[in-house]
Design a protein around this motif. Structure first.
Motif, PDB file in Angstrom:
ATOM      1  N   ALA A  80       0.831  -1.210   0.000  1.00 11.72           N
ATOM      2  CA  ALA A  80       0.000   0.000   0.000  1.00 11.72           C
ATOM      3  C   ALA A  80       0.867   1.262   0.000  1.00 11.72           C
ATOM      4  O   ALA A  80       0.541   2.251  -0.668  1.00 11.72           O
ATOM      5  CB  ALA A  80      -0.950  -0.007   1.196  1.00 11.72           C
ATOM      6  N   LEU A  81       1.971   1.236   0.751  1.00 17.27           N
ATOM      7  CA  LEU A  81       2.882   2.388   0.748  1.00 17.27           C
ATOM      8  C   LEU A  81       3.501   2.589  -0.631  1.00 17.27           C
ATOM      9  O   LEU A  81       3.595   3.720  -1.112  1.00 17.27           O
ATOM     10  CB  LEU A  81       3.993   2.197   1.792  1.00 17.27           C
ATOM     11  N   VAL A  82       3.899   1.509  -1.268  1.00 17.17           N
ATOM     12  CA  VAL A  82       4.476   1.608  -2.609  1.00 17.17           C
ATOM     13  C   VAL A  82       3.451   2.202  -3.566  1.00 17.17           C
ATOM     14  O   VAL A  82       3.755   3.113  -4.340  1.00 17.17           O
ATOM     15  CB  VAL A  82       4.979   0.232  -3.105  1.00 17.17           C
TER      16      VAL A  82
ATOM     17  N   LEU B 253      12.744  15.962  -0.012  1.00 12.59           N
ATOM     18  CA  LEU B 253      11.673  15.633  -0.953  1.00 12.59           C
ATOM     19  C   LEU B 253      11.854  16.382  -2.269  1.00 12.59           C
ATOM     20  O   LEU B 253      11.610  15.844  -3.345  1.00 12.59           O
ATOM     21  CB  LEU B 253      10.308  15.965  -0.352  1.00 12.59           C
ATOM     22  N   MET B 254      12.293  17.639  -2.180  1.00 13.50           N
ATOM     23  CA  MET B 254      12.485  18.464  -3.376  1.00 13.50           C
ATOM     24  C   MET B 254      13.634  17.965  -4.248  1.00 13.50           C
ATOM     25  O   MET B 254      13.569  18.054  -5.473  1.00 13.50           O
ATOM     26  CB  MET B 254      12.779  19.910  -2.972  1.00 13.50           C
ATOM     27  N   THR B 255      14.679  17.447  -3.612  1.00 14.07           N
ATOM     28  CA  THR B 255      15.888  17.094  -4.358  1.00 14.07           C
ATOM     29  C   THR B 255      16.052  15.605  -4.641  1.00 14.07           C
ATOM     30  O   THR B 255      16.781  15.241  -5.553  1.00 14.07           O
ATOM     31  CB  THR B 255      17.151  17.577  -3.614  1.00 14.07           C
ATOM     32  N   ARG B 256      15.382  14.754  -3.885  1.00 17.61           N
ATOM     33  CA  ARG B 256      15.629  13.316  -3.997  1.00 17.61           C
ATOM     34  C   ARG B 256      14.418  12.502  -4.435  1.00 17.61           C
ATOM     35  O   ARG B 256      14.478  11.275  -4.460  1.00 17.61           O
ATOM     36  CB  ARG B 256      16.131  12.763  -2.658  1.00 17.61           C
TER      37      ARG B 256
ATOM     38  N   TYR C 177      10.252   6.147   2.026  1.00 18.57           N
ATOM     39  CA  TYR C 177      10.551   6.263   0.594  1.00 18.57           C
ATOM     40  C   TYR C 177      11.893   5.607   0.279  1.00 18.57           C
ATOM     41  O   TYR C 177      12.005   4.843  -0.684  1.00 18.57           O
ATOM     42  CB  TYR C 177      10.562   7.730   0.158  1.00 18.57           C
ATOM     43  N   GLU C 178      12.900   5.895   1.079  1.00 12.85           N
ATOM     44  CA  GLU C 178      14.223   5.291   0.842  1.00 12.85           C
ATOM     45  C   GLU C 178      14.172   3.773   0.980  1.00 12.85           C
ATOM     46  O   GLU C 178      14.769   3.055   0.186  1.00 12.85           O
ATOM     47  CB  GLU C 178      15.264   5.876   1.795  1.00 12.85           C
ATOM     48  N   ARG C 179      13.464   3.306   1.977  1.00 14.59           N
ATOM     49  CA  ARG C 179      13.370   1.860   2.205  1.00 14.59           C
ATOM     50  C   ARG C 179      12.692   1.157   1.027  1.00 14.59           C
ATOM     51  O   ARG C 179      13.057   0.049   0.652  1.00 14.59           O
ATOM     52  CB  ARG C 179      12.591   1.608   3.503  1.00 14.59           C
ATOM     53  N   LEU C 180      11.722   1.828   0.426  1.00 11.72           N
ATOM     54  CA  LEU C 180      10.922   1.234  -0.650  1.00 11.72           C
ATOM     55  C   LEU C 180      11.263   1.804  -2.029  1.00 11.72           C
ATOM     56  O   LEU C 180      10.546   1.547  -2.995  1.00 11.72           O
ATOM     57  CB  LEU C 180       9.434   1.456  -0.347  1.00 11.72           C
ATOM     58  N   ARG C 181      12.337   2.583  -2.120  1.00  9.87           N
ATOM     59  CA  ARG C 181      12.644   3.325  -3.356  1.00  9.87           C
ATOM     60  C   ARG C 181      12.593   2.447  -4.610  1.00  9.87           C
ATOM     61  O   ARG C 181      11.969   2.817  -5.598  1.00  9.87           O
ATOM     62  CB  ARG C 181      14.005   4.002  -3.268  1.00  9.87           C
TER      63      ARG C 181
ATOM     64  N   GLN D 177       0.569   7.036  10.122  1.00  9.71           N
ATOM     65  CA  GLN D 177       0.857   7.751  11.368  1.00  9.71           C
ATOM     66  C   GLN D 177       2.217   7.335  11.895  1.00  9.71           C
ATOM     67  O   GLN D 177       2.630   6.184  11.729  1.00  9.71           O
ATOM     68  CB  GLN D 177      -0.180   7.413  12.448  1.00  9.71           C
ATOM     69  N   ASP D 178       2.898   8.280  12.531  1.00 16.33           N
ATOM     70  CA  ASP D 178       4.131   7.985  13.259  1.00 16.33           C
ATOM     71  C   ASP D 178       5.189   7.330  12.381  1.00 16.33           C
ATOM     72  O   ASP D 178       5.866   6.396  12.787  1.00 16.33           O
ATOM     73  CB  ASP D 178       3.800   7.112  14.480  1.00 16.33           C
ATOM     74  N   ARG D 179       5.314   7.830  11.154  1.00 17.99           N
ATOM     75  CA  ARG D 179       6.318   7.319  10.219  1.00 17.99           C
ATOM     76  C   ARG D 179       6.949   8.485   9.468  1.00 17.99           C
ATOM     77  O   ARG D 179       6.289   9.479   9.176  1.00 17.99           O
ATOM     78  CB  ARG D 179       5.686   6.400   9.171  1.00 17.99           C
ATOM     79  N   CYS D 180       8.201   8.337   9.111  1.00 20.23           N
ATOM     80  CA  CYS D 180       8.911   9.356   8.347  1.00 20.23           C
ATOM     81  C   CYS D 180       8.814   9.039   6.856  1.00 20.23           C
ATOM     82  O   CYS D 180       9.196   7.948   6.422  1.00 20.23           O
ATOM     83  CB  CYS D 180      10.375   9.399   8.777  1.00 20.23           C
TER      84      CYS D 180
END
Length: 169
Positions: free
Chosen positions: A30-32, A61-64, A156-160, A148-151
């Motif tokens: 769902a996050l992906v 977020l703007m650069t990566r 994004y990096e974990r699932l890039r 909630q309670d997630r960065c």
């Protein structure tokens, strides 16, 4: 401990993955889907102070990422982050944000959730340390995906790889 990329602004980034309560996150598929389908992110509570986490995450977020980023903070009128000015509210944005990324204390989430619903956002994302079960339920009932309670940076990096593959399809 925080994650800091070379060349990242001086503000702290999100703590190491795994420090948040996993019951507040959507599953990885769902996050992906959410991240791959999003084009716009409104960062509510973004700060023009480069020592604040919200600054670091907005700049990241703007650069990566491929996201078009909008900054929302009525107290930062006339200021900017990397050429992006601030808006006073979600209603003032020139687009409907796909993701509303909340950098406000938990007790300040209800009006942000109400605004996200009112403007037709697709997702309400409460950053690490931020959760509000009633607002989350209200947003879900209105059809928004809720985290909630997630960065957003950590996730994004974990699932890039999966996000980029899904976005390309």
């Amino acid at each position: 401990m925080s994650i800091k990329l070379p060349g990242q602004p001086s503000g702290e980034a999100c703590p190491t993955p795994g420090s948040a309560d996993s019951t507040h996150a959507l599953d990885d598929d769902a996050l992906v889907d959410m991240l791959a389908g999003a084009r716009t992110v409104a960062v509510v509570g973004a700060s023009p102070n480069d020592h604040r986490t919200s600054y670091s995450i907005a700049a990241w977020l703007m650069t990566r990422t491929p996201f078009e980023v909008y900054l929302v903070n009525p107290m930062a009128e006339g200021q900017e982050i990397r050429g992006h000015g601030f808006y006073a509210s979600l209603a003032e944005l020139p687009v409907v944000p796909d993701i509303v990324d909340v950098f406000r204390r938990s007790e300040h989430v209800p009006p942000v959730a109400d605004d996200a619903i009112a403007v037709g956002a697709h997702a309400l994302w409460m950053q690490l340390g931020v959760s509000h079960p009633e607002s989350a339920a209200l947003a879900r009932d209105a059809g928004l995906d809720v985290v909630q309670d997630r960065c957003i940076k950590v996730e994004y990096e974990r699932l890039r790889d999966a996000v980029e593959q899904a976005a390309a399809e």
